[in-house]
Design a protein around this motif. Sequence first.
Motif, short mmCIF file in Angstrom:
data_model
loop_
_atom_site.label_atom_id
_atom_site.label_comp_id
_atom_site.label_asym_id
_atom_site.label_seq_id
_atom_site.Cartn_x
_atom_site.Cartn_y
_atom_site.Cartn_z
N CYS A 80 0.85 -1.18 0.00
CA CYS A 80 0.00 0.00 0.00
C CYS A 80 0.89 1.24 0.00
O CYS A 80 1.92 1.28 0.67
CB CYS A 80 -0.91 0.02 1.23
N ASP A 81 0.48 2.26 -0.74
CA ASP A 81 1.26 3.49 -0.83
C ASP A 81 1.18 4.25 0.48
O ASP A 81 0.09 4.52 0.98
CB ASP A 81 0.72 4.35 -1.98
N PRO A 82 2.34 4.62 1.08
CA PRO A 82 2.34 5.31 2.37
C PRO A 82 1.86 6.76 2.29
O PRO A 82 1.72 7.42 3.32
CB PRO A 82 3.81 5.24 2.79
N ASN A 83 1.59 7.28 1.10
CA ASN A 83 1.09 8.65 0.96
C ASN A 83 -0.40 8.76 1.28
O ASN A 83 -0.94 9.87 1.30
CB ASN A 83 1.33 9.17 -0.46
N PRO A 90 -3.00 0.87 -3.80
CA PRO A 90 -1.93 -0.01 -4.26
C PRO A 90 -0.79 0.79 -4.89
O PRO A 90 -0.98 1.89 -5.40
CB PRO A 90 -2.61 -0.89 -5.30
N ILE A 91 0.40 0.22 -4.82
CA ILE A 91 1.55 0.81 -5.48
C ILE A 91 1.54 0.28 -6.91
O ILE A 91 1.63 -0.93 -7.14
CB ILE A 91 2.86 0.46 -4.75
N ALA A 92 1.38 1.20 -7.86
CA ALA A 92 1.26 0.80 -9.27
C ALA A 92 1.74 1.95 -10.14
O ALA A 92 2.02 3.05 -9.64
CB ALA A 92 -0.19 0.44 -9.60
N SER A 93 1.81 1.71 -11.44
CA SER A 93 2.22 2.77 -12.36
C SER A 93 1.17 3.88 -12.40
O SER A 93 1.49 5.05 -12.61
CB SER A 93 2.46 2.20 -13.76
N ASP A 94 -0.10 3.53 -12.19
CA ASP A 94 -1.18 4.52 -12.10
C ASP A 94 -2.31 3.91 -11.29
O ASP A 94 -2.60 2.72 -11.40
CB ASP A 94 -1.68 4.90 -13.50
N VAL A 95 -2.93 4.74 -10.47
CA VAL A 95 -4.08 4.31 -9.66
C VAL A 95 -5.19 5.32 -9.89
O VAL A 95 -4.96 6.53 -9.91
CB VAL A 95 -3.72 4.25 -8.15
N ASP A 96 -6.40 4.80 -10.06
CA ASP A 96 -7.57 5.66 -10.23
C ASP A 96 -8.63 5.28 -9.21
O ASP A 96 -8.60 4.17 -8.64
CB ASP A 96 -8.14 5.50 -11.65
N CYS A 97 -9.57 6.19 -8.98
CA CYS A 97 -10.68 5.91 -8.08
C CYS A 97 -11.61 4.90 -8.74
O CYS A 97 -11.96 5.03 -9.93
CB CYS A 97 -11.45 7.19 -7.76
N ILE A 119 0.39 11.52 -5.27
CA ILE A 119 1.13 11.17 -6.48
C ILE A 119 0.25 10.64 -7.61
O ILE A 119 0.63 10.70 -8.77
CB ILE A 119 2.27 10.18 -6.18
N TYR A 120 -0.93 10.14 -7.28
CA TYR A 120 -1.83 9.61 -8.31
C TYR A 120 -2.94 10.60 -8.66
O TYR A 120 -3.83 10.28 -9.44
CB TYR A 120 -2.45 8.28 -7.85
#
Length: 133
Positions: A80-83, A90-97, A119-120
Amino acid sequence: MRRITETKAIPFKTTRVNDPALAKGTTKVRSRGVAGARKLTYEVTFTGGAQTAKKLVREVVTRAPVNRVIAVGTKRTSRCDPNYSGGCVPIASDVDCAGGSGNGPAYVSGPVRVVGSDIYDLDRDGDGIACDD
């Protein structure tokens, strides 16, 4: 009667210890095992050239075995992204709602709080809460 001396190996044991510094599911040999040795002295009786009796009269450990120690990882690795908090982004190249118009490849169901950098770009209105529309 004759005295006969033999040397025999003493097998080493393997111990496993939990290591919170290693990732869960991984192992690492901390120390390799080394077999020990013992010296056995027997009194052997022969009759007509054939052995008829054998009695152990002395046993001495000449080298103690050294146990093998294997560290077993117990550290959980977060995916999981700490931001973000309040949900797993999730930590990925791109995350959307989830349910939005984004094309992923990863999605998050909100709302989630932005605690670092967004960041996303999930917090479109800048109120610190992402995916809350």
